[in-house]
Design a protein around this motif. Sequence first.
Motif, PDB file in Angstrom:
ATOM      1  N   ARG A 178      79.597 -33.196  63.782  1.00 57.91           N
ATOM      2  CA  ARG A 178      79.316 -34.948  64.460  1.00 57.91           C
ATOM      3  C   ARG A 178      80.066 -35.636  64.903  1.00 57.91           C
ATOM      4  O   ARG A 178      79.779 -37.058  64.258  1.00 57.91           O
ATOM      5  CB  ARG A 178      78.014 -34.907  63.010  1.00 57.91           C
ATOM      6  CG  ARG A 178      76.567 -33.791  62.259  1.00 57.91           C
ATOM      7  CD  ARG A 178      76.279 -34.903  61.128  1.00 57.91           C
ATOM      8  NE  ARG A 178      75.130 -33.521  61.433  1.00 57.91           N
ATOM      9  CZ  ARG A 178      74.009 -33.681  61.457  1.00 57.91           C
ATOM     10  NH1 ARG A 178      73.505 -34.484  62.538  1.00 57.91           N
ATOM     11  NH2 ARG A 178      72.832 -33.057  61.280  1.00 57.91           N
ATOM     12  N   ARG A 179      81.345 -35.401  64.695  1.00 58.59           N
ATOM     13  CA  ARG A 179      82.831 -36.219  64.920  1.00 58.59           C
ATOM     14  C   ARG A 179      81.559 -36.875  66.700  1.00 58.59           C
ATOM     15  O   ARG A 179      80.947 -36.175  67.466  1.00 58.59           O
ATOM     16  CB  ARG A 179      83.838 -36.168  65.944  1.00 58.59           C
ATOM     17  CG  ARG A 179      84.609 -35.386  64.111  1.00 58.59           C
ATOM     18  CD  ARG A 179      85.572 -34.754  64.324  1.00 58.59           C
ATOM     19  NE  ARG A 179      85.120 -32.772  64.883  1.00 58.59           N
ATOM     20  CZ  ARG A 179      86.429 -32.317  65.057  1.00 58.59           C
ATOM     21  NH1 ARG A 179      87.392 -32.581  64.955  1.00 58.59           N
ATOM     22  NH2 ARG A 179      85.367 -31.252  65.512  1.00 58.59           N
ATOM     23  N   PRO A 180      82.602 -37.972  67.307  1.00 57.88           N
ATOM     24  CA  PRO A 180      81.695 -38.565  68.879  1.00 57.88           C
ATOM     25  C   PRO A 180      82.243 -37.155  69.569  1.00 57.88           C
ATOM     26  O   PRO A 180      83.559 -37.661  69.760  1.00 57.88           O
ATOM     27  CB  PRO A 180      82.513 -40.036  68.408  1.00 57.88           C
ATOM     28  CG  PRO A 180      82.910 -40.171  67.316  1.00 57.88           C
ATOM     29  CD  PRO A 180      83.493 -38.982  66.330  1.00 57.88           C
ATOM     30  N   LEU A 181      81.437 -37.530  70.576  1.00 56.49           N
ATOM     31  CA  LEU A 181      81.218 -36.578  71.170  1.00 56.49           C
ATOM     32  C   LEU A 181      80.231 -36.915  72.734  1.00 56.49           C
ATOM     33  O   LEU A 181      79.357 -37.139  72.826  1.00 56.49           O
ATOM     34  CB  LEU A 181      81.167 -35.041  71.391  1.00 56.49           C
ATOM     35  CG  LEU A 181      80.701 -34.316  72.749  1.00 56.49           C
ATOM     36  CD1 LEU A 181      81.788 -33.923  73.369  1.00 56.49           C
ATOM     37  CD2 LEU A 181      79.390 -32.688  72.245  1.00 56.49           C
ATOM     38  N   THR A 182      81.489 -37.037  74.184  1.00 56.39           N
ATOM     39  CA  THR A 182      80.258 -37.344  75.321  1.00 56.39           C
ATOM     40  C   THR A 182      80.591 -36.763  76.306  1.00 56.39           C
ATOM     41  O   THR A 182      81.878 -36.086  76.694  1.00 56.39           O
ATOM     42  CB  THR A 182      81.024 -38.962  75.795  1.00 56.39           C
ATOM     43  OG1 THR A 182      80.234 -39.991  75.017  1.00 56.39           O
ATOM     44  CG2 THR A 182      80.452 -39.252  77.432  1.00 56.39           C
ATOM     45  N   ILE A 183      79.897 -36.143  77.771  1.00 59.29           N
ATOM     46  CA  ILE A 183      79.958 -35.049  78.173  1.00 59.29           C
ATOM     47  C   ILE A 183      79.603 -36.311  79.170  1.00 59.29           C
ATOM     48  O   ILE A 183      78.509 -36.641  79.628  1.00 59.29           O
ATOM     49  CB  ILE A 183      78.984 -34.319  77.968  1.00 59.29           C
ATOM     50  CG1 ILE A 183      79.826 -33.077  77.002  1.00 59.29           C
ATOM     51  CG2 ILE A 183      79.292 -33.097  79.364  1.00 59.29           C
ATOM     52  CD1 ILE A 183      78.893 -32.191  76.599  1.00 59.29           C
ATOM     53  N   VAL A 184      80.212 -36.036  80.728  1.00 63.55           N
ATOM     54  CA  VAL A 184      79.703 -36.826  81.904  1.00 63.55           C
ATOM     55  C   VAL A 184      80.005 -35.665  82.773  1.00 63.55           C
ATOM     56  O   VAL A 184      80.996 -34.593  83.198  1.00 63.55           O
ATOM     57  CB  VAL A 184      80.620 -37.986  82.111  1.00 63.55           C
ATOM     58  CG1 VAL A 184      80.660 -38.665  83.491  1.00 63.55           C
ATOM     59  CG2 VAL A 184      80.924 -39.292  81.174  1.00 63.55           C
ATOM     60  N   GLY A 185      79.054 -35.199  83.461  1.00 62.04           N
ATOM     61  CA  GLY A 185      78.036 -34.056  84.265  1.00 62.04           C
ATOM     62  C   GLY A 185      78.307 -34.414  85.732  1.00 62.04           C
ATOM     63  O   GLY A 185      78.033 -35.787  86.235  1.00 62.04           O
ATOM     64  N   ASN A 230      75.206 -31.662  66.960  1.00 63.53           N
ATOM     65  CA  ASN A 230      75.528 -33.193  66.896  1.00 63.53           C
ATOM     66  C   ASN A 230      74.211 -33.491  67.643  1.00 63.53           C
ATOM     67  O   ASN A 230      75.161 -33.781  68.935  1.00 63.53           O
ATOM     68  CB  ASN A 230      76.813 -32.784  67.577  1.00 63.53           C
ATOM     69  CG  ASN A 230      77.602 -34.266  66.979  1.00 63.53           C
ATOM     70  OD1 ASN A 230      76.800 -35.562  66.997  1.00 63.53           O
ATOM     71  ND2 ASN A 230      78.945 -34.216  68.340  1.00 63.53           N
ATOM     72  N   PRO A 231      73.693 -34.230  66.955  1.00 65.04           N
ATOM     73  CA  PRO A 231      72.326 -34.946  67.774  1.00 65.04           C
ATOM     74  C   PRO A 231      72.904 -35.983  68.058  1.00 65.04           C
ATOM     75  O   PRO A 231      72.840 -36.426  69.152  1.00 65.04           O
ATOM     76  CB  PRO A 231      71.494 -35.741  66.619  1.00 65.04           C
ATOM     77  CG  PRO A 231      71.490 -33.988  65.306  1.00 65.04           C
ATOM     78  CD  PRO A 231      73.310 -34.008  65.259  1.00 65.04           C
ATOM     79  N   GLY A 232      74.305 -36.950  67.748  1.00 67.10           N
ATOM     80  CA  GLY A 232      74.982 -37.859  67.974  1.00 67.10           C
ATOM     81  C   GLY A 232      75.184 -37.817  69.926  1.00 67.10           C
ATOM     82  O   GLY A 232      76.093 -38.752  70.460  1.00 67.10           O
ATOM     83  N   ALA A 233      75.709 -36.492  70.580  1.00 63.80           N
ATOM     84  CA  ALA A 233      76.521 -36.192  71.478  1.00 63.80           C
ATOM     85  C   ALA A 233      75.720 -36.624  72.453  1.00 63.80           C
ATOM     86  O   ALA A 233      74.486 -36.234  72.221  1.00 63.80           O
ATOM     87  CB  ALA A 233      76.969 -34.793  71.667  1.00 63.80           C
ATOM     88  N   ARG A 234      76.498 -37.287  73.081  1.00 62.93           N
ATOM     89  CA  ARG A 234      75.764 -37.713  74.568  1.00 62.93           C
ATOM     90  C   ARG A 234      76.046 -37.103  75.665  1.00 62.93           C
ATOM     91  O   ARG A 234      77.479 -37.005  75.751  1.00 62.93           O
ATOM     92  CB  ARG A 234      76.662 -39.281  74.934  1.00 62.93           C
ATOM     93  CG  ARG A 234      75.445 -40.324  75.616  1.00 62.93           C
ATOM     94  CD  ARG A 234      76.182 -41.299  76.004  1.00 62.93           C
ATOM     95  NE  ARG A 234      75.582 -42.561  77.056  1.00 62.93           N
ATOM     96  CZ  ARG A 234      76.133 -43.493  77.458  1.00 62.93           C
ATOM     97  NH1 ARG A 234      77.136 -44.138  77.220  1.00 62.93           N
ATOM     98  NH2 ARG A 234      75.816 -44.182  78.365  1.00 62.93           N
ATOM     99  N   LEU A 235      75.238 -36.990  76.822  1.00 59.21           N
ATOM    100  CA  LEU A 235      75.746 -36.263  78.288  1.00 59.21           C
ATOM    101  C   LEU A 235      75.097 -37.251  78.527  1.00 59.21           C
ATOM    102  O   LEU A 235      73.870 -37.983  78.949  1.00 59.21           O
ATOM    103  CB  LEU A 235      74.781 -35.200  78.195  1.00 59.21           C
ATOM    104  CG  LEU A 235      74.275 -34.643  79.722  1.00 59.21           C
ATOM    105  CD1 LEU A 235      75.025 -34.000  80.350  1.00 59.21           C
ATOM    106  CD2 LEU A 235      73.166 -33.318  79.674  1.00 59.21           C
ATOM    107  N   ALA A 247      88.944 -37.337  66.152  1.00 58.02           N
ATOM    108  CA  ALA A 247      88.791 -38.448  66.227  1.00 58.02           C
ATOM    109  C   ALA A 247      87.311 -38.502  67.554  1.00 58.02           C
ATOM    110  O   ALA A 247      86.805 -38.779  67.140  1.00 58.02           O
ATOM    111  CB  ALA A 247      89.267 -39.363  65.710  1.00 58.02           C
ATOM    112  N   GLY A 248      87.369 -37.794  68.367  1.00 57.03           N
ATOM    113  CA  GLY A 248      86.170 -37.776  69.432  1.00 57.03           C
ATOM    114  C   GLY A 248      86.732 -36.761  70.505  1.00 57.03           C
ATOM    115  O   GLY A 248      88.098 -36.487  70.829  1.00 57.03           O
ATOM    116  N   LEU A 249      85.878 -36.530  71.338  1.00 55.17           N
ATOM    117  CA  LEU A 249      86.306 -35.423  72.265  1.00 55.17           C
ATOM    118  C   LEU A 249      85.488 -36.034  73.882  1.00 55.17           C
ATOM    119  O   LEU A 249      84.266 -36.377  73.400  1.00 55.17           O
ATOM    120  CB  LEU A 249      85.036 -34.273  72.042  1.00 55.17           C
ATOM    121  CG  LEU A 249      85.561 -33.552  73.227  1.00 55.17           C
ATOM    122  CD1 LEU A 249      86.473 -32.922  73.192  1.00 55.17           C
ATOM    123  CD2 LEU A 249      84.843 -31.616  72.404  1.00 55.17           C
TER     124      LEU A 249
END
Length: 301
Positions: A237-244, A264-269, A170-172
């Motif tokens: 297009r599943r929920p995706l957040t990357i914290v660098g 996936n335009p909704g992917a967050r960085l 469901a999310g990454l």
Amino acid sequence: MYRIGRGVGIAALTLLLAGPASAREPAIHPAVISDPAPDAAYPANMSAFALPAEDGAMNVVMYTAAGAGLHPTLLLLHGFPGNEQNLDLAQAARRAGWNVLTLHYRGSWGSPGVFSFTHASQDAWTALQFLQQPASVAKFRIDTSAIVVAGHSMGGFMAADVAAAEPRVAGLFLIDPWDPAQTVAALATDQGKAAWKAEVESDLPPLNGATYDGLTAEITGNGDKFDLGRRLSTFGRRPLTIVGAEKGLGAEARKVAADAQGGNPGARLMVWPTDHSFSDKRIALADALVRFLSGVAPTIR
């Protein structure tokens, strides 16, 4: 931060002196900084066991959330070799109502078998499938419609690898993820070779059967497999957040986030001014993870 109970007047004065910017700062999620009320009928619990995996096994820990009914569940994968296990994140997620499964890959930290990047990928997949087995669902009260995978560093690649291959994820959530493809590109220079060799050889002691030559051959000989940007581009297009981390792999995070956002335009960085282990951002990291999980599957706390 003022102490609760010092008086409304002091609190109001504190906010006034802090100014509007500070007053607008979001509060830390309660699950990060406080324990929920105990549930006598369905208490939080922890189970440790060996999960068979090909020619070995993984030593795993399942943190079970309190409360009746099915719970959303997080698979949390550590990096290479796993000195930072992020168990503070596991505890915060559990306080927020999530089960959490953590593991040591085959051949790492006493888990039977031989460590390799390929085996780590297989192990992450085995763990993900374990969470969806009827016996596991019944025992740990797992909501299979709300399984999220998270990983740090090398574990970030493994998380993306298995999540992209399993549409029921469901999310990454990726924490300063490692991109093997960018490491391979860096090996074209003497400086890149020296840096990679120094990193690998310093991390070998807790890993059984792994060698510098063997691990390097894996990522250089299978570029289609070991490419984080490619994996993220197929996540959909599943929920995706990357914290660098600026002092870690922040540059790699920016590149793979761009690959992900293409489909996936909704992917967050987010890239924070901290080191690869988020040594001075642990509360913020836990808060980011819990808020991400809450967006995937809200729970009552």
